[in-house]
Each structure stands twice: as structure tokens, then as C-alpha cells.
Design a protein around this motif. Structure first.
Motif, mmCIF file in Angstrom:
data_model
loop_
_atom_site.group_PDB
_atom_site.id
_atom_site.type_symbol
_atom_site.label_atom_id
_atom_site.label_comp_id
_atom_site.label_asym_id
_atom_site.label_seq_id
_atom_site.Cartn_x
_atom_site.Cartn_y
_atom_site.Cartn_z
ATOM 1 N N VAL A 270 0.981 -1.404 0.124
ATOM 2 C CA VAL A 270 0.163 0.207 0.113
ATOM 3 C C VAL A 270 1.133 1.473 0.416
ATOM 4 C CG1 VAL A 270 -1.936 1.425 1.540
ATOM 5 C CG2 VAL A 270 -1.560 -1.192 1.275
ATOM 6 N N ALA A 271 0.178 1.976 -1.248
ATOM 7 C CA ALA A 271 1.395 3.054 -0.745
ATOM 8 C C ALA A 271 -0.014 4.390 -0.423
ATOM 9 C CB ALA A 271 2.233 3.559 -2.459
ATOM 10 N N VAL A 272 0.672 5.520 0.261
ATOM 11 C CA VAL A 272 -0.446 5.963 0.645
ATOM 12 C C VAL A 272 0.505 7.674 0.668
ATOM 13 C CG1 VAL A 272 -1.716 7.032 3.084
ATOM 14 C CG2 VAL A 272 -1.189 4.657 2.364
ATOM 15 N N PHE A 273 -0.006 8.746 0.309
ATOM 16 C CA PHE A 273 0.823 9.632 -0.332
ATOM 17 C C PHE A 273 -0.218 10.885 0.299
ATOM 18 C CE2 PHE A 273 1.044 7.009 -4.124
ATOM 19 C CZ PHE A 273 2.626 7.550 -4.676
ATOM 20 N N ASN A 274 0.611 11.560 1.109
ATOM 21 C CA ASN A 274 0.151 12.739 2.375
ATOM 22 C C ASN A 274 -0.401 13.854 0.831
ATOM 23 O OD1 ASN A 274 2.298 14.033 1.156
ATOM 24 N ND2 ASN A 274 3.425 14.398 3.663
ATOM 25 N N ALA A 275 -0.804 15.282 1.452
ATOM 26 C CA ALA A 275 -1.029 16.562 0.425
ATOM 27 C C ALA A 275 0.190 17.150 0.107
ATOM 28 C CB ALA A 275 -1.749 17.536 1.615
ATOM 29 N N ASN A 276 1.253 16.644 0.519
ATOM 30 C CA ASN A 276 2.705 17.305 -0.404
ATOM 31 C C ASN A 276 3.680 16.174 -1.372
ATOM 32 O OD1 ASN A 276 3.173 19.504 1.710
ATOM 33 N ND2 ASN A 276 3.814 18.373 3.079
ATOM 34 N N GLY A 277 2.520 15.109 -1.315
ATOM 35 C CA GLY A 277 2.831 13.835 -2.269
ATOM 36 C C GLY A 277 4.191 13.278 -1.882
ATOM 37 N N GLN A 278 4.194 13.384 -0.648
ATOM 38 C CA GLN A 278 4.933 12.350 -0.293
ATOM 39 C C GLN A 278 4.772 11.355 0.414
ATOM 40 O OE1 GLN A 278 6.320 15.017 3.289
ATOM 41 N NE2 GLN A 278 8.241 14.941 2.534
ATOM 42 N N VAL A 279 4.944 9.797 0.081
ATOM 43 C CA VAL A 279 4.859 8.140 0.283
ATOM 44 C C VAL A 279 5.260 8.245 1.932
ATOM 45 C CG1 VAL A 279 6.846 7.649 -0.543
ATOM 46 C CG2 VAL A 279 4.497 6.166 -0.404
ATOM 47 N N PHE A 280 4.515 7.457 2.674
ATOM 48 C CA PHE A 280 4.185 6.920 4.298
ATOM 49 C C PHE A 280 5.377 5.724 3.485
ATOM 50 C CE2 PHE A 280 3.566 3.501 7.063
ATOM 51 C CZ PHE A 280 2.914 4.490 8.355
ATOM 52 N N ILE A 281 6.228 5.502 4.975
ATOM 53 C CA ILE A 281 7.277 4.272 5.229
ATOM 54 C C ILE A 281 7.565 4.056 6.242
ATOM 55 C CG2 ILE A 281 8.528 4.132 2.630
ATOM 56 C CD1 ILE A 281 10.986 5.253 4.848
ATOM 57 N N ALA A 282 8.229 3.025 6.779
ATOM 58 C CA ALA A 282 7.921 2.336 8.188
ATOM 59 C C ALA A 282 8.671 1.426 8.487
ATOM 60 C CB ALA A 282 6.645 1.464 8.566
ATOM 61 N N ARG A 283 9.494 1.881 9.652
ATOM 62 C CA ARG A 283 10.579 1.171 10.081
ATOM 63 C C ARG A 283 9.993 -0.561 10.493
ATOM 64 N NH1 ARG A 283 15.459 3.092 12.867
ATOM 65 N NH2 ARG A 283 14.051 2.382 15.122
ATOM 66 N N ARG A 284 10.874 -1.563 9.073
ATOM 67 C CA ARG A 284 10.028 -3.019 10.409
ATOM 68 C C ARG A 284 10.845 -3.380 11.954
ATOM 69 N NH1 ARG A 284 6.573 -5.916 8.508
ATOM 70 N NH2 ARG A 284 7.960 -7.632 9.130
ATOM 71 N N LEU A 285 10.156 -3.264 12.612
ATOM 72 C CA LEU A 285 10.083 -3.874 14.279
ATOM 73 C C LEU A 285 11.321 -5.072 13.913
ATOM 74 C CD1 LEU A 285 10.187 -3.234 16.342
ATOM 75 C CD2 LEU A 285 8.043 -4.239 16.625
ATOM 76 N N MET A 286 12.275 -4.962 14.060
ATOM 77 C CA MET A 286 13.492 -6.337 14.056
ATOM 78 C C MET A 286 13.325 -7.191 15.876
ATOM 79 S SD MET A 286 16.248 -4.809 11.610
ATOM 80 C CE MET A 286 16.970 -7.216 11.725
ATOM 81 N N GLU A 287 13.680 -8.305 16.058
ATOM 82 C CA GLU A 287 13.582 -8.776 17.150
ATOM 83 C C GLU A 287 14.779 -7.817 18.378
ATOM 84 O OE1 GLU A 287 15.223 -12.447 17.985
ATOM 85 O OE2 GLU A 287 13.439 -13.554 16.151
ATOM 86 N N GLY A 288 13.966 -7.076 19.342
ATOM 87 C CA GLY A 288 14.499 -6.339 20.399
ATOM 88 C C GLY A 288 13.490 -4.654 20.121
ATOM 89 N N ASP A 289 14.102 -4.431 21.336
ATOM 90 C CA ASP A 289 13.279 -2.852 20.865
ATOM 91 C C ASP A 289 13.493 -2.546 19.859
ATOM 92 O OD1 ASP A 289 15.944 -2.098 21.821
ATOM 93 O OD2 ASP A 289 15.448 -1.863 23.487
ATOM 94 N N SER A 290 13.422 -0.538 19.892
ATOM 95 C CA SER A 290 13.924 -0.047 18.267
ATOM 96 C C SER A 290 15.101 0.656 18.523
ATOM 97 C CB SER A 290 12.928 1.477 18.750
ATOM 98 O OG SER A 290 12.289 2.122 20.254
ATOM 99 N N GLU A 291 15.809 0.553 19.558
ATOM 100 C CA GLU A 291 17.214 1.122 19.524
ATOM 101 C C GLU A 291 17.873 -0.425 18.709
ATOM 102 O OE1 GLU A 291 19.917 1.672 22.839
ATOM 103 O OE2 GLU A 291 17.282 3.100 23.492
ATOM 104 N N GLU A 292 17.861 -1.583 19.246
ATOM 105 C CA GLU A 292 18.130 -2.663 18.559
ATOM 106 C C GLU A 292 18.299 -2.124 16.578
ATOM 107 O OE1 GLU A 292 19.686 -6.581 18.347
ATOM 108 O OE2 GLU A 292 20.239 -5.081 19.177
ATOM 109 N N SER A 293 16.445 -2.177 16.818
ATOM 110 C CA SER A 293 16.340 -1.923 15.094
ATOM 111 C C SER A 293 17.242 -0.522 14.132
ATOM 112 C CB SER A 293 14.955 -1.421 15.370
ATOM 113 O OG SER A 293 13.746 -2.740 15.374
ATOM 114 N N ALA A 294 17.301 0.291 15.429
ATOM 115 C CA ALA A 294 18.081 1.509 14.341
ATOM 116 C C ALA A 294 20.031 1.188 14.851
ATOM 117 C CB ALA A 294 17.986 2.444 15.449
ATOM 118 N N ARG A 295 20.123 -0.162 15.878
ATOM 119 C CA ARG A 295 21.685 -0.532 15.461
ATOM 120 C C ARG A 295 21.622 -1.373 13.874
ATOM 121 N NH1 ARG A 295 24.015 -4.944 17.625
ATOM 122 N NH2 ARG A 295 22.480 -5.481 18.719
ATOM 123 N N ARG A 296 21.272 -2.618 14.240
ATOM 124 C CA ARG A 296 20.905 -3.367 13.356
ATOM 125 C C ARG A 296 20.841 -2.286 12.159
ATOM 126 N NH1 ARG A 296 17.830 -8.336 15.557
ATOM 127 N NH2 ARG A 296 18.575 -9.063 13.557
ATOM 128 N N GLY A 297 20.081 -1.405 11.845
ATOM 129 C CA GLY A 297 20.475 -0.923 10.480
ATOM 130 C C GLY A 297 18.377 -1.469 10.320
#
Length: 161
Positions: free
Chosen positions: A1-28
Motif C-alpha cells: 500500500v502506497a499512502v500519499f500525504n497532501a505534499n505528495g510524499q509517501v508513508f514508510i515505516a521501519r520494520r520492527l526487529m527482535e528487541g526494541d527500537s534501539e536494537e532495530s536502529a543498531r541493526r539497520g
């Protein structure tokens, strides 16, 4: 699903990996747009709206366009038997572009559906459509190039240009 805002930008989200969000960020952890399966007897557009809500809490969207063709990707060898519940070699996807007409406060990826659905993401943002193929896992890059091509005219259409 591509969801666009009023500025024409699209919504993206970062996959949750095992552990917390710090772990997700550290593992890229990779970024992606919402996606999910089509239940038996469910139309693809209905599935898109259901999955969008289950992953982001978004409901205030309007359908803009459907990609003209199915888009495919295969898993890399090291993910076979692990990813996609170990049942599949890849995915065949039907893509839809929606316009988000709500407020950003409606979006909740850490407790989607008021906590009724498990979180699949730990953060989100609005991004330029053309940048998406460089933000996803390498095996999905070609699929995202096809999504970008299918929805190339959407941002200008939303901005009225």
C-alpha cells in the motif's frame, strides 16, 4: 500500500526487529510500505485497507489508483524457510495508491488499531517516492522500482501540478 500525504510524499515505516527500537536502529532495520496477505474471499483492495489499518491505524484514505500489474519478488536463499513463515519463496503483490486525508496523529505503528494488532514497525515518516528503492532490503529493490514507476505521476497529481 502506497499512502500519499497532501505534499505528495509517501508513508514508510521501519520494520520492527527482535528487541526494541534501539536494537532495530543498531541493526539497520529496513524501511518499507505497509503490505500483507489477502484472505480467502477478500478482494485485493479490501485487503489493502484492512492491512493498512492493522499495521498503521490509518482509516482516512481515498483510493487513487491501482498498479496495472502484479509485482513480484523472491526471497534470497538465506531467507528461504525462515521469512514469510517459511512457507513461500517470495510474494506476488497487488499495489494500491491511497491519499491520506486524516491528521498525522491518526497514525500509530507501535500500537496499531488501539493495540488490537501486533506492531510490525517501530517508527514511520513521510518520504519522497523516488527514494524508496534505496531504503528497502535489497531483494525488494526491483519490486519497489516497479511501484515507483506505477505511481510516478501521483505526487504531482496530488500537488495539483
Amino acid at each position: 500500500v502506497a499512502v500519499f500525504n497532501a505534499n505528495g510524499q509517501v508513508f514508510i515505516a521501519r520494520r520492527l526487529m527482535e528487541g526494541d527500537s534501539e536494537e532495530s536502529a543498531r541493526r539497520g532495520a529496513p524501511w518499507q510500505m505497509p503490505q500483507g496477505g489477502i484472505d480467502k474471499g477478500e478482494a485485493p483492495a479490501e485487503a489493502a485497507l484492512r492491512e493498512l489499518y492493522e499495521e498503521t491505524s490509518m482509516r482516512t484514505v481515498q483510493l487513487l489508483v491501482e498498479a496495472p500489474d502484479w509485482i513480484f519478488y523472491d526471497l534470497p536463499d538465506e531467507a528461504l524457510g525462515v521469512a514469510l513463515k517459511g512457507k513461500y519463496r517470495g510474494q506476488r503483490q497487488r499495489w494500491f495508491a491511497f491519499r491520506f486525508t486524516g491528521e498525522d496523529s491518526e497514525i500509530n505503528v507501535t500500537s496499531p488499531g488501539g493495540g488490537k494488532h501486533p506492531a510490525e514497525f517501530d517508527q514511520w515518516r513521510w518520504e519522497e517516492l523516488e527514494r524508496l528503492p534505496g531504503l528497502v532490503v535489497p531483494f525488494k529493490k526491483q519490486a519497489y522500482l516497479e511501484v515507483v514507476e506505477a505511481f510516478r505521476g501521483v505526487p504531482a497529481r496530488i500537488r495539483g501540478r
